[in-house]
Design an enzyme around this catalytic site. Structure first.
Site, PDB file in Angstrom:
ATOM      1  N   CYS A 174     -61.107 -46.604  -0.778  1.00 15.23           N
ATOM      2  CA  CYS A 174     -61.048 -46.343   0.613  1.00 15.23           C
ATOM      3  C   CYS A 174     -62.387 -46.965   1.346  1.00 15.23           C
ATOM      4  O   CYS A 174     -63.276 -46.600   1.008  1.00 15.23           O
ATOM      5  CB  CYS A 174     -60.906 -45.070   1.025  1.00 15.23           C
ATOM      6  SG  CYS A 174     -60.837 -44.852   2.841  1.00 15.23           S
TER       7      CYS A 174
ATOM      8  N   TYR B 255     -54.960 -54.152   8.807  1.00 16.78           N
ATOM      9  CA  TYR B 255     -54.047 -53.317   8.669  1.00 16.78           C
ATOM     10  C   TYR B 255     -52.817 -53.502   9.658  1.00 16.78           C
ATOM     11  O   TYR B 255     -51.713 -53.222   9.360  1.00 16.78           O
ATOM     12  CB  TYR B 255     -54.347 -51.706   8.772  1.00 16.78           C
ATOM     13  CG  TYR B 255     -55.116 -51.093   7.722  1.00 16.78           C
ATOM     14  CD1 TYR B 255     -54.641 -50.524   6.729  1.00 16.78           C
ATOM     15  CD2 TYR B 255     -56.383 -51.249   7.361  1.00 16.78           C
ATOM     16  CE1 TYR B 255     -55.558 -49.972   5.515  1.00 16.78           C
ATOM     17  CE2 TYR B 255     -57.139 -50.695   6.626  1.00 16.78           C
ATOM     18  CZ  TYR B 255     -56.482 -50.382   5.562  1.00 16.78           C
ATOM     19  OH  TYR B 255     -57.337 -49.616   4.532  1.00 16.78           O
TER      20      TYR B 255
END
Length: 345
Positions: A50, A181
């Site tokens: 992450c 994203y």
């Protein structure tokens, strides 16, 4: 849902919007909010895959807080419920005793229904989550935990630069960190086209800014560089193809690529990057984007160790401080997971 899952945001008219409803609690030197700075009390739960968690790993390491705040490591994949401690013996975190990070959230908020995200700071005595506000968390490590910083720790959030830094970091966050994203989870051609244009406008701005100075804020590393670095490290292995951010590869942007390698080769940065875990996470968890869950073998990452030439711009990476020592033995990325490594878990 995890921070790394499209479920941590929502799509309106095809556009992805991140859910930023985090637990706002802070751990402070004066303990005014009920969570005082205290050595050994808190555990930082992260996942190497992450990018948001990767920031906290780097900051903790640069400031020398490894012996003050312990670190729990989740595996690279998760289901719809939570990140899991599947890398640990028996699949349980050895300090918290949990199989899932979700358990720390439910221990404090029994009906918690928002994202179970990393990084998260957990209160070890009660085994309850304190905060998952990743934007504030790393700034607090720099400003509230100063009593425990190592000798030679850099000033990652210099007071004199904060106004400009905040503006730079906000643009990096909305346009680049989250911009990839927005491209990857776009639900329509129009939303994707708009997201793509915004991302590359920002990357062109960064390319120009970094052509004449070594780091984002000048001659020394700050939190702004850490926030950008974790996206750049994932750009060619994941975002270029998986998220369709494919105007250019990072390796085709001279200033940004040299800047990224400069940071990668700086102690505390590249030694936190696990390329196989990063790829496994995105290509397996995002099954809506990659239904086959096949993990690509490329790209070759050995080029991260090639000379970058950024020393010619001058500056001192750690300002008046010094580099951190090597990471603790149990926190080292396996050699075959680093640059040029081909390892898969």
């Amino acid at each position: 849902m995890s921070e790394e899952n499209s479920g941590s945001g929502y799509v309106t008219s095809g556009e992805f919007t991140r859910d930023t409803n985090y637990i706002p609690d802070r751990i402070t030197a004066d303990g005014a909010g009920g969570w005082p700075v205290e050595a050994g009390r808190y555990r930082l739960v992260v996942a190497r895959a992450c990018p948001w968690a990767n920031r906290a790993v780097i900051v903790r390491r640069l400031l020398g807080l490894e012996d003050v705040i312990s670190m729990g490591m989740c595996g690279p994949t998760h289901d719809e419920r939570s990140w899991t401690f599947d890398l640990d013996p028996g699949g349980r975190d050895p300090v918290l005793g949990y199989e899932r990070l979700q358990e720390a959230f439910l221990a404090r908020f029994p009906h918690y229904d928002r994202g179970i995200t990393v990084p998260a700071l957990v209160d070890v005595p009660t085994r309850q989550v304190v905060t998952n506000d990743f934007l504030q968390m790393t700034l607090d490590l720099s400003t509230e935990w100063t009593a425990y910083h190592r000798d030679g720790a850099p000033d990652l959030y210099p007071e004199a630069l904060r106004d400009e830094m905040d503006e730079v970091m906000q643009r990096v966050y909305t346009e680049v960190n989250n911009g990839v994203y927005r491209c990857g989870f776009a639900g329509s051609q129009g939303a994707y086209d708009g997201a793509y244009d915004r991302l590359w406008t920002a990357l062109d701005w960064l390319e120009e800014r970094l052509s004449g100075q070594r780091y984002l804020m000048g001659g020394s590393i700050t939190e702004a560089d850490i926030r950008l670095f974790t996206t750049l490290a994932r750009f060619d292995p994941v975002y270029h193809g998986h998220f369709k951010a494919n105007r250019q590869k990072l390796t085709e942007m001279p200033a940004l690529w040299a800047y990224a390698r400069d940071l990668f080769q700086t102690p505390g940065f590249g030694d936190t990057i696990d390329f196989p875990q990063i790829k496994e996470h995105y290509y397996v968890v995002h099954a809506d984007i990659n239904p086959t869950q096949v993990i690509p073998q490329g790209p070759d990452t050995s080029n991260w160790l090639t000379p970058h030439g950024r020393e010619e711009l001058g500056g001192r990476p750690f300002g008046d401080g010094t580099p951190p020592g090597p990471p603790p033995e149990d926190e080292r990325v396996p050699a075959d997971h680093g640059p040029g490594g081909l390892g898969h878990r």
